[in-house]
Design an enzyme around this catalytic site. Structure first.
Site, PDB file in Angstrom:
ATOM      1  CD  GLU A  36      -4.593   3.997  -1.972  1.00  0.00           C
ATOM      2  OE1 GLU A  36      -4.707   4.423  -0.710  1.00  0.00           O
ATOM      3  OE2 GLU A  36      -5.308   4.035  -2.728  1.00  0.00           O
TER       4      GLU A  36
ATOM      5  CG  ASP B 158      -1.906   1.142   1.207  1.00  0.00           C
ATOM      6  OD1 ASP B 158      -2.779   1.016   0.494  1.00  0.00           O
ATOM      7  OD2 ASP B 158      -1.387   2.150   1.809  1.00  0.00           O
ATOM      8  CB  ILE B 159       1.164   4.314  -2.258  1.00  0.00           C
ATOM      9  CG1 ILE B 159       1.487   3.156  -3.495  1.00  0.00           C
ATOM     10  CG2 ILE B 159       1.909   5.621  -2.453  1.00  0.00           C
ATOM     11  CD1 ILE B 159       1.172   3.829  -4.877  1.00  0.00           C
TER      12      ILE B 159
END
Length: 820
Positions: free
Chosen positions: A729, A686-687
């Protein structure tokens, strides 16, 4: 990457500081002044430490506030020098905290609270409307069978959401004289506006002639046009002002990577600056419309290919029936009547005839007309004779011994005969027996440009059957063999066309090729940008070493085939200097190479080898050529099917697998790991702070980051690893035969690679960080969803611990290991 707010001190922060200091004044009013001062100064670092941890600020502020209220009602503040000293100390503390607050915000933001963005009801309503519009557009994309259906509703929705005066769609086309032009296709206007779609100018609009060439340049490069009328050149400014157009916004539509047209907004009241939401709406509408058109073009192409396949199957079935009829009939005239009747099943005509040759002249022997039409039956003119040398169409067929197509007889040196003036399109073929022209087969249509070059091959085949009909009994055996070969070709072509997997199609081509013509080895070459790549082979001495190799495009044999567009036969390959001894080819003597045509273009070649010199003839080459053309269609169908499959399983933005395909293939991999007792690890990526990144740099920059992460991560993974975009994301990585301990360094390496990525956004190099959760299949993990949930728990723990790290989930020890 976090956002940096403006250095503006919130009033509520300073109120809390004052409450805090007042609490200290009241609390220590009964102790000596020097002790109070010491405690207060010692407590300041603690408060500052709290202030530097925004998550604890609210609790600290509320606690100090209520403590100060309680103390206020308990203690009585004496008016003394100590009180004055305390007040001075309070002022000193406030100033110190204020200074720290200012320095803190100048670097990263306020200590206690960041000002929240005030969202108006109007913005919320517009946002909900945009979401509804996007949902409607997506449903239209999924359900629409024809993009023309529903497009007006789409334009109406866009117009109402953006409050534009006019919304329109235009399509580009090329004019041979004027170049690139645009044509308005659909239009929506506001109730107070006037429609313009019927204006002749907008149906043949030239950017260049209207001094808007720079618009065409911008749109063709996928840039939008966002301008005010007053900023245009004089000519377009006057024309726009004539229709009260004050502002223009145009977004291009791309189909199959080509600039197809655009969708635009006009503001017809006051000048207007189109905001980011309105631009985004128009981008969404343009992209979805382009996707609908592209999908329908692909469906149309596949449908046409399937229709062509069905047509070719019917053609070969007809040819088979014609051949059988010819062999069963020994009388000339009934046989020729039947030939003309069967020809109508494949090639339409208004009238047709067979002319027998007598020296330099020909005479109409048999003819047929189209039932129900008033065309002059040629059979009434069977006494007509024509001189071959003075009749141009007959002379050309006689000299070339090839079929002839005349799309329009009025544009040709045509010999007009009384009673058949209706003939506007002509198709004919010479009938050969042992290489000598003995007759002509002619077809006529009253419609100009009806016959086109694609009929040449069919005419050639029919004329060959007609030649068989004119041979005597000693050629019946040869005719029987021809029919058998045609049936074999039909069956072989049918079997090849039944496959859709490219690898299987290539294998089936070589299997069926052996039924058409015997060989000792054979291979399929497909043209690539690097050269001619060997895609498949059969009976080759060393398949593994040869298949996949690439021949230079300058290969002399294939160059000759390409230039002549016909088969090339070598009596003895070992004696021909052009033959490239590629691999262990010493056994090859007789050789034949043929092009595979698709819509007039060569897409590859068949290479057929034989140990016997002179094994192949022109007759066998013609048969194999027909098969090769069928094989080309099958290859194209397989490629299209492969592309459709790829579109269904890949994420359009990043080019990696999508969520649906991940669960499909991941489920199979999970079951395989259970069946074989193999390890299986899953990494969820996950960004960090991606929403804030998009808010700061825009969604296009966010898309660039997602693409770079997908591309760079794919480079550092094994072929067996399954990497997909899960959504938004988030990315997910499935590692077969890998434990969590082995997956950890892989995840850590990916995290480092992603952290080091730099994306150029408007000249600024920006970057992001990622958090990862790792989980391994265990006895408690029943399915892929359970494994995913464990990885999600680990990811959550990684974010709780400060983000930018990798965390392993363990069923016995939930957070087994974490590293930053």
């Amino acid at each position: 990457m976090t956002l940096r707010p403006q250095a503006k001190i919130p009033a509520i922060s300073m109120l809390l500081y004052a409450v805090y200091c007042a609490a200290w004044v009241f609390l220590f009013s009964q102790i000596p002044f020097y002790m109070e001062s010491a405690i207060l100064l010692l407590a300041l670092p603690v408060v500052l430490l709290i202030a530097w941890q925004p998550l604890k600020v609210v609790a600290a502020g509320i606690g100090l506030f209520f403590a100060s209220l309680a103390i206020t009602f308990v203690w009585v503040v004496p008016i003394s020098m100590q009180a004055v000293g305390r007040i001075g100390l309070v002022v000193f503390s406030v100033c110190l905290l204020w200074a720290v607050q200012y320095l803190r915000m100048a670097r990263k933001g306020p200590l206690f609270f960041q000002e929240s963005k005030v969202t108006t009801l109007k913005q919320i309503a517009q946002h909900e409307t945009i979401l509804g519009m996007i949902e409607n557009l997506v449903q239209w994309l999924l359900k629409s069978g024809d993009w023309h259906t529903g497009i007006e509703e789409v334009l109406s929705t866009v117009g109402q959401v953006t409050h534009a005066g006019r919304v329109y769609v235009f399509e580009n086309y090329l004019d041979p004289n004027r170049g690139l032009l645009a044509r308005w296709k659909y239009e929506w206007t506001a109730p107070a506006g006037s429609a313009r779609i019927d204006e002749p100018l907008l149906q043949n609009y030239s950017f260049q002639e209207n001094e808007l060439s720079h618009w065409a340049t911008l749109l063709s490069q996928n840039h939008l046009v966002n301008t005010q009328t007053r900023d245009l050149a004089e000519l377009p400014r006057k024309r726009f002002a004539k229709h009260s157009i004050s502002s223009v916004l145009i977004v291009p539509i791309f189909v199959n990577g080509q600039w197809w047209g655009g969708i635009g907004l006009d503001e017809c009241e006051n000048e207007r600056t189109w905001n980011a939401s309105e631009v985004h709406i128009l981008r969404i509408a343009a992209n979805l419309l382009g996707a609908v058109i592209e999908r329908q073009e692909s469906e149309r192409l596949v449908k046409n290919l399937l229709q062509q396949e069905r047509h070719l199957r019917e053609v070969f079935q007809t040819l088979s029936e014609v051949g059988a009829s010819i062999l069963a009939t020994h009388e000339l005239e009934p046989l020729l009547d039947m030939l003309l009747e069967q020809m109508r099943r494949v090639i339409e005509y208004d009238s047709a005839s067979i002319m027998l040759r007598y020296g330099d002249k020909v005479r109409i022997s048999r003819s047929a007309g189209r039932p129900g039409k008033k065309f002059c039956p040629v059979s009434m003119k069977t006494e007509l004779e024509f001189d071959i040398t003075s009749t141009r169409n007959l002379r050309e067929m006689f000299e070339s011994k090839k079929p002839l197509i005349i799309p329009d007889t009025q544009e040709y040196d045509w010999l007009f005969v009384e009673g058949v003036e209706y003939i506007r399109s002509f198709a004919g073929a010479p009938i050969l027996v042992q290489g000598e022209v003995v007759a002509f087969l002619t077809l006529d249509k009253a419609e100009p440009n009806y016959y086109q070059p694609e009929y040449l091959e069919l005419l050639s085949i029919f004329s060959s059957y007609a030649g068989l009909a004119l041979q005597n009994a000693r050629y019946l055996e040869s005719a029987s063999r021809r029919v058998e070969e045609a049936e074999t070709l039909r069956k072989a072509s049918s079997l090849v066309a039944s496959e859709l997997d490219l690898e299987q199609v290539l294998k089936e081509i070589l299997i069926q090729l052996e039924k058409v013509v015997p060989y000792d080895s054979a291979s399929v070459f497909l043209a690539t940008h690097e050269g001619l790549k060997i895609m498949a082979g059969r009976y080759l001495p060393n398949d593994n070493a040869i298949i996949g190799q690439t021949l230079p495009i300058e290969d002399k044999l294939f160059q000759e085939i390409s230039s002549t567009h016909s088969a090339l036969i070598l009596e003895d390959a070992q004696q021909d200097n052009r033959f490239l001894k590629f691999g262990d080819t010493d056994y090859i003597r007789g050789w034949m190479g043929l092009p595979m045509f698709l819509r007039g273009q060569i897409i590859g070649y068949l290479s057929i080898d034989n140990k016997t010199p002179g094994a192949y003839s022109l007759e066998s080459a013609n048969l194999v050529q027909a098969f090769a053309n069928e094989a080309a269609v099958a290859i194209e169908n397989a490629r299209l099917f492969q592309q459709v499959q790829l579109l269904a399983i890949t994420d359009p933005l990043t080019g990696i697998f999508n969520r649906r395909y991940f669960f499909e293939i991941g489920g199979r991999e999970f079951r395989r790991s259970v069946r074989h007792h193999h390890s299986l690890a899953l990494v969820l990526i996950d960004i960090d702070h991606f929403k804030q990144f998009n808010d700061l740099y825009g969604h296009l920059a966010g898309d660039m980051v997602l693409r770079e992460i997908g591309k760079e991560s794919q480079k550092h993974l094994r072929e067996s690893d399954i990497f997909a975009r899960f959504g938004g994301e988030e990315f997910v990585l499935l590692l077969p035969e890998t434990t969590a301990q082995d997956a950890f360094p892989i995840a850590e390496r990916l995290r480092t690679i992603i952290n080091e990525l730099r994306v150029d956004v408007g000249g600024e190099k920006v970057f992001v960080s990622v958090s990862m959760g790792v989980a391994e299949r265990s006895s408690d993990t029943n399915n892929l969803n359970d494994l995913f949930e464990n990885a999600d728990r680990a990811l959550y723990a990684a974010k709780e611990q400060g983000r930018g790290r990798v965390t392993i989930w363990d069923s016995k020890n939930p957070i087994h290991f974490s590293s930053k």
